[in-house]
Scaffold this motif. Structure first.
Motif, mmCIF file in Angstrom:
data_model
loop_
_atom_site.group_PDB
_atom_site.id
_atom_site.type_symbol
_atom_site.label_atom_id
_atom_site.label_comp_id
_atom_site.label_asym_id
_atom_site.label_seq_id
_atom_site.Cartn_x
_atom_site.Cartn_y
_atom_site.Cartn_z
ATOM 1 N N UNK A 32 14.632 18.900 10.012
ATOM 2 C CA UNK A 32 14.768 20.132 9.240
ATOM 3 C C UNK A 32 13.439 20.608 8.703
ATOM 4 N N UNK A 33 12.618 19.667 8.214
ATOM 5 C CA UNK A 33 11.299 20.060 7.721
ATOM 6 C C UNK A 33 10.392 20.468 8.876
ATOM 7 N N UNK A 34 10.532 19.825 10.028
ATOM 8 C CA UNK A 34 9.766 20.261 11.197
ATOM 9 C C UNK A 34 10.133 21.696 11.584
ATOM 10 N N UNK A 35 11.407 22.029 11.495
ATOM 11 C CA UNK A 35 11.840 23.405 11.779
ATOM 12 C C UNK A 35 11.162 24.371 10.815
ATOM 13 N N UNK A 36 11.126 24.006 9.536
ATOM 14 C CA UNK A 36 10.448 24.851 8.551
ATOM 15 C C UNK A 36 8.974 25.027 8.913
ATOM 16 N N UNK A 40 5.592 28.315 10.260
ATOM 17 C CA UNK A 40 4.280 28.521 9.658
ATOM 18 C C UNK A 40 3.145 28.282 10.643
ATOM 19 N N UNK A 41 3.481 27.967 11.865
ATOM 20 C CA UNK A 41 2.479 27.766 12.909
ATOM 21 C C UNK A 41 2.458 28.975 13.828
ATOM 22 N N UNK A 42 1.277 29.302 14.322
ATOM 23 C CA UNK A 42 1.169 30.405 15.274
ATOM 24 C C UNK A 42 1.501 29.879 16.662
ATOM 25 N N UNK A 43 2.585 30.394 17.209
ATOM 26 C CA UNK A 43 3.013 30.016 18.552
ATOM 27 C C UNK A 43 3.890 31.124 19.105
ATOM 28 N N UNK A 53 15.920 25.252 18.522
ATOM 29 C CA UNK A 53 17.200 24.892 19.138
ATOM 30 C C UNK A 53 17.220 23.406 19.486
ATOM 31 N N UNK A 54 16.120 22.901 20.026
ATOM 32 C CA UNK A 54 16.036 21.486 20.389
ATOM 33 C C UNK A 54 16.211 20.592 19.159
ATOM 34 N N UNK A 55 15.507 20.904 18.068
ATOM 35 C CA UNK A 55 15.598 20.078 16.866
ATOM 36 C C UNK A 55 16.993 20.158 16.236
ATOM 37 N N UNK A 56 17.607 21.332 16.261
ATOM 38 C CA UNK A 56 18.973 21.458 15.739
ATOM 39 C C UNK A 56 19.922 20.590 16.563
ATOM 40 N N UNK A 57 19.759 20.610 17.884
ATOM 41 C CA UNK A 57 20.608 19.781 18.742
ATOM 42 C C UNK A 57 20.363 18.291 18.497
ATOM 43 N N UNK A 58 19.124 17.909 18.244
ATOM 44 C CA UNK A 58 18.833 16.498 17.934
ATOM 45 C C UNK A 58 19.544 16.099 16.647
ATOM 46 N N UNK A 87 17.186 17.528 0.444
ATOM 47 C CA UNK A 87 15.832 16.966 0.459
ATOM 48 C C UNK A 87 14.847 17.946 1.105
ATOM 49 N N UNK A 88 15.250 18.596 2.203
ATOM 50 C CA UNK A 88 14.392 19.594 2.857
ATOM 51 C C UNK A 88 14.103 20.737 1.898
ATOM 52 N N UNK A 89 15.137 21.212 1.209
ATOM 53 C CA UNK A 89 14.938 22.309 0.254
ATOM 54 C C UNK A 89 13.958 21.894 -0.840
#
Length: 117
Positions: A32-36, A40-43, A53-58, A87-89
């Motif tokens: 969840x924190x990786x998703x956040x 904030x990264x330029x991509x 989508x991948x992280x949500x599925x994981x 915890x993410x919040x």
């Protein structure tokens, strides 16, 4: 929170109590924190969408695997997800607060330098 694990035969050996699912909580907190951070990264938009989508599925797969293995009830997994989300919040709020304080300190330093010149 002293709930025994499901009575069904477990596919893995577990000795601890069931509620909440620590694996689900950890997955939600970490991914969840990786998703956040992805926002904030330029991509490229495509890569960001794919990774989200991948992280949500994981996250979902880890929760479902705990139920499939027979070591948690669905409510244990949901509670783990909620605990991880809280915890993410908390981490996001802390992350933004630290960033705000750094910016304020930098702005104050710049103002002092401008006043001295």
């Amino acid at each position: 929170m002293d709930r025994d694990r499901p009575d069904a035969e477990h596919l893995v050996v577990v000795e601890s109590l069931s509620y909440p699912s620590g694996h689900s909580m950890s997955a939600m907190a970490f991914y969840g924190f990786l998703i956040y951070l992805l926002f904030h990264l330029k991509m490229s938009r495509f890569l960001r969408s794919f990774l989200v989508i991948f992280f949500v599925l994981v996250i979902l797969d880890i929760g479902l695997s705990r139920i499939y293995l027979g070591v948690h009830y669905p409510s244990d997994v949901i509670a783990g997800f909620l605990g991880g989300f809280i915890w993410v919040a908390f981490c996001i709020i802390l992350f933004n607060l630290i960033d705000l304080l750094r910016r304020r300190k930098r702005n104050n330093r710049e103002m002092e330098e401008n006043l001295q010149t």
